[in-house]
Design a protein around this motif. Structure first.
Motif, mmCIF file in Angstrom:
data_model
loop_
_atom_site.group_PDB
_atom_site.id
_atom_site.type_symbol
_atom_site.label_atom_id
_atom_site.label_comp_id
_atom_site.label_asym_id
_atom_site.label_seq_id
_atom_site.Cartn_x
_atom_site.Cartn_y
_atom_site.Cartn_z
ATOM 1 N N VAL A 47 10.740 35.295 65.892
ATOM 2 C CA VAL A 47 10.756 34.321 66.982
ATOM 3 C C VAL A 47 11.443 34.962 68.176
ATOM 4 N N CYS A 48 10.676 35.169 69.262
ATOM 5 C CA CYS A 48 11.216 35.785 70.485
ATOM 6 C C CYS A 48 11.899 37.116 70.187
ATOM 7 N N GLY A 49 11.303 37.894 69.295
ATOM 8 C CA GLY A 49 11.818 39.215 68.978
ATOM 9 C C GLY A 49 12.930 39.251 67.964
ATOM 10 N N THR A 50 13.344 38.087 67.456
ATOM 11 C CA THR A 50 14.403 38.012 66.451
ATOM 12 C C THR A 50 13.790 37.676 65.097
ATOM 13 N N LEU A 51 14.193 38.398 64.066
ATOM 14 C CA LEU A 51 13.709 38.135 62.712
ATOM 15 C C LEU A 51 14.586 37.062 62.075
ATOM 16 N N LEU A 52 13.960 35.940 61.706
ATOM 17 C CA LEU A 52 14.676 34.818 61.102
ATOM 18 C C LEU A 52 14.342 34.728 59.628
ATOM 19 N N CYS A 53 15.367 34.901 58.785
ATOM 20 C CA CYS A 53 15.160 34.789 57.346
ATOM 21 C C CYS A 53 14.685 33.383 57.003
ATOM 22 N N HIS A 54 13.637 33.284 56.215
ATOM 23 C CA HIS A 54 13.042 31.979 55.902
ATOM 24 C C HIS A 54 13.773 31.249 54.784
ATOM 25 N N TRP A 55 14.819 31.868 54.205
ATOM 26 C CA TRP A 55 15.601 31.154 53.192
ATOM 27 C C TRP A 55 16.756 30.364 53.810
ATOM 28 N N HIS A 56 17.526 31.029 54.685
ATOM 29 C CA HIS A 56 18.707 30.355 55.229
ATOM 30 C C HIS A 56 18.883 30.550 56.733
ATOM 31 N N GLY A 57 17.892 31.189 57.386
ATOM 32 C CA GLY A 57 17.951 31.294 58.829
ATOM 33 C C GLY A 57 18.812 32.403 59.381
ATOM 34 N N LEU A 58 19.243 33.360 58.566
ATOM 35 C CA LEU A 58 20.008 34.480 59.096
ATOM 36 C C LEU A 58 19.158 35.212 60.125
ATOM 37 N N ALA A 59 19.723 35.442 61.312
ATOM 38 C CA ALA A 59 18.968 36.007 62.432
ATOM 39 C C ALA A 59 19.314 37.478 62.626
ATOM 40 N N LEU A 60 18.302 38.324 62.643
ATOM 41 C CA LEU A 60 18.474 39.766 62.842
ATOM 42 C C LEU A 60 17.767 40.180 64.125
ATOM 43 N N GLU A 61 18.503 40.828 65.000
ATOM 44 C CA GLU A 61 17.937 41.277 66.272
ATOM 45 C C GLU A 61 17.661 42.776 66.280
ATOM 46 N N GLY A 62 17.922 43.458 65.175
ATOM 47 C CA GLY A 62 17.641 44.885 65.074
ATOM 48 C C GLY A 62 18.862 45.757 64.967
ATOM 49 N N GLY A 63 20.045 45.202 65.291
ATOM 50 C CA GLY A 63 21.277 45.963 65.168
ATOM 51 C C GLY A 63 22.021 45.591 63.901
ATOM 52 N N PRO A 64 23.098 46.302 63.582
ATOM 53 C CA PRO A 64 23.885 45.972 62.386
ATOM 54 C C PRO A 64 24.401 44.530 62.453
ATOM 55 N N PHE A 65 24.244 43.821 61.331
ATOM 56 C CA PHE A 65 24.710 42.426 61.312
ATOM 57 C C PHE A 65 24.809 41.942 59.871
ATOM 58 N N ALA A 66 25.943 41.340 59.521
ATOM 59 C CA ALA A 66 26.156 40.686 58.221
ATOM 60 C C ALA A 66 25.847 41.595 57.043
ATOM 61 N N GLY A 67 26.099 42.897 57.201
ATOM 62 C CA GLY A 67 25.835 43.841 56.128
ATOM 63 C C GLY A 67 24.463 44.490 56.191
ATOM 64 N N TRP A 68 23.645 44.044 57.110
ATOM 65 C CA TRP A 68 22.303 44.632 57.288
ATOM 66 C C TRP A 68 22.402 45.782 58.280
ATOM 67 N N GLU A 69 21.945 46.977 57.896
ATOM 68 C CA GLU A 69 22.013 48.161 58.749
ATOM 69 C C GLU A 69 20.600 48.655 59.061
ATOM 70 N N PRO A 70 20.256 48.853 60.328
ATOM 71 C CA PRO A 70 18.892 49.283 60.666
ATOM 72 C C PRO A 70 18.613 50.726 60.256
ATOM 73 N N TYR A 71 17.325 51.042 60.123
ATOM 74 C CA TYR A 71 16.874 52.414 59.909
ATOM 75 C C TYR A 71 16.322 52.953 61.231
#
Length: 333
Positions: A105-129
């Motif tokens: 949504v508008c370039g942000t990846l929204l997890c369909h389980w709980h709505g965690l939003a990822l914009e492509g940078g490190p966040f909540a333990g998620w690290e980009p490749y």
């Protein structure tokens, strides 16, 4: 004084192909040691841990992310609002949801389980490749998998200028390892025997043993219809461990490129390996009529993919057979 215009020559020739069983045998020239040494040299070249994952025009082209698996690693890819590619682990860091099934949504990846939003940078333990879009293919860098010193960019082969070419990407999956796909491409001698519907009069004109470039030069005629063929010289090189490139250096379509990329899907050491063949065909020509081909590229691409697919239905049999023999200690090469 004006330069004289070069004489127009038709791209097609008429050639009578010998019967399949009467063509010259190539098994003496196709020495296993020559193929094995070329494969060994390819495997020693740096890849910088970059892996091809698919066609640029397909990856993240809509509001849905793309999911891929490389060497057993789950990956999610999507595009930001400005079209920039994002990539990272395919599991949500919260509770492991498959992010390939989520929404953008508008370039942000929204997890369909709980709505965690990822914009492509490190966040909540998620690290980009690291990810690279070369205009034809998308590459992802997996340092933990590759284990090499990382490179800032993948080893992308030289291609025709994008504005003067038509590209198409074909993907298939086989039960083998990347080296079996690369070995198939480093054996040009099988062409006329294994693909008689496509090639006529294939002759290997140069090998790495000849002391020049680490390449295989091949004179061959591509079948068009009936006795009509297009003769060319093609040169095969392996710029990195999982890529073999064919450049047309003489004849119709000089400068055109066929890139064969072998991407492992399963983790290293698995007993049932699977490998994706991602083949990019980038066709070019200096003929005036080629402008029309570029104009109807959306129509041409399915035809180009169909041609590649027919060849790879055979060549995956070759690669799978090679792996089957290697994995059981029966490979004679």
């Amino acid at each position: 004084m004006k330069e004289p215009r070069s004489r127009w020559t038709p791209p097609l020739r008429v050639r009578r192909a010998p019967r399949w069983n009467r063509q010259a045998a190539t098994w003496r020239e196709a020495r296993p040691a020559v193929i094995a040494e070329a494969l060994k040299r390819a495997g020693a070249r740096p890849s910088g841990n970059w892996y091809v994952v698919g066609a640029s025009r397909v990856i993240g082209a809509r509001d849905r992310p793309c999911g891929r698996t490389v060497a057993g690693v789950e990956i999610v890819l999507w595009r930001a609002e400005d079209g920039t590619l994002r990539a990272g682990p395919g599991e949500c860091p919260h509770l492991g949801a498959p992010l390939r099934d989520s929404r953008v949504v508008c370039g942000t990846l929204l997890c369909h389980w709980h709505g965690l939003a990822l914009e492509g940078g490190p966040f909540a333990g998620w690290e980009p490749y690291p990810v690279h879009d070369d205009g034809v293919l998308v590459w992802v860098r997996l340092d933990a998998v590759g284990g090499e010193p990382p490179l800032g960019r993948p080893v992308v082969p030289a291609r025709p200028a994008p504005g003067g070419a038509v590209d198409a990407v074909y993907t298939a999956v086989g039960r083998c390892e990347p080296e079996d796909v690369v070995a198939n491409r480093l054996d040009p001698w099988h062409g006329s025997w294994f693909h008689p519907y496509a090639f006529v009069g294939l002759k290997v004109a140069g090998t790495p043993e000849d002391g020049g470039e680490d390449a295989f030069a091949v004179d061959v005629s591509f079948k068009v219809a009936g006795r009509l063929v297009v003769p060319v010289r093609a040169v095969f090189t392996a710029p990195e461990p999982r890529t073999v490139v064919m450049h047309i250096t003489d004849g119709e379509g000089v400068g055109s490129v066929v890139e064969t990329h072998a991407t492992p899907l399963t983790a290293p050491g698995t007993t049932h390996p699977r490998t994706a063949v991602v083949e990019a065909v980038v066709a070019a020509s200096d003929r005036r009529g080629f402008a029309l081909a570029r104009a109807v590229a959306p129509v041409l691409r399915p035809l180009m993919r169909r041609t590649a697919g027919r060849l790879w239905r055979d060549d995956l049999v070759y690669a799978e057979r090679r792996w089957s023999l290697r994995s059981t200690g029966r490979f004679p090469g």
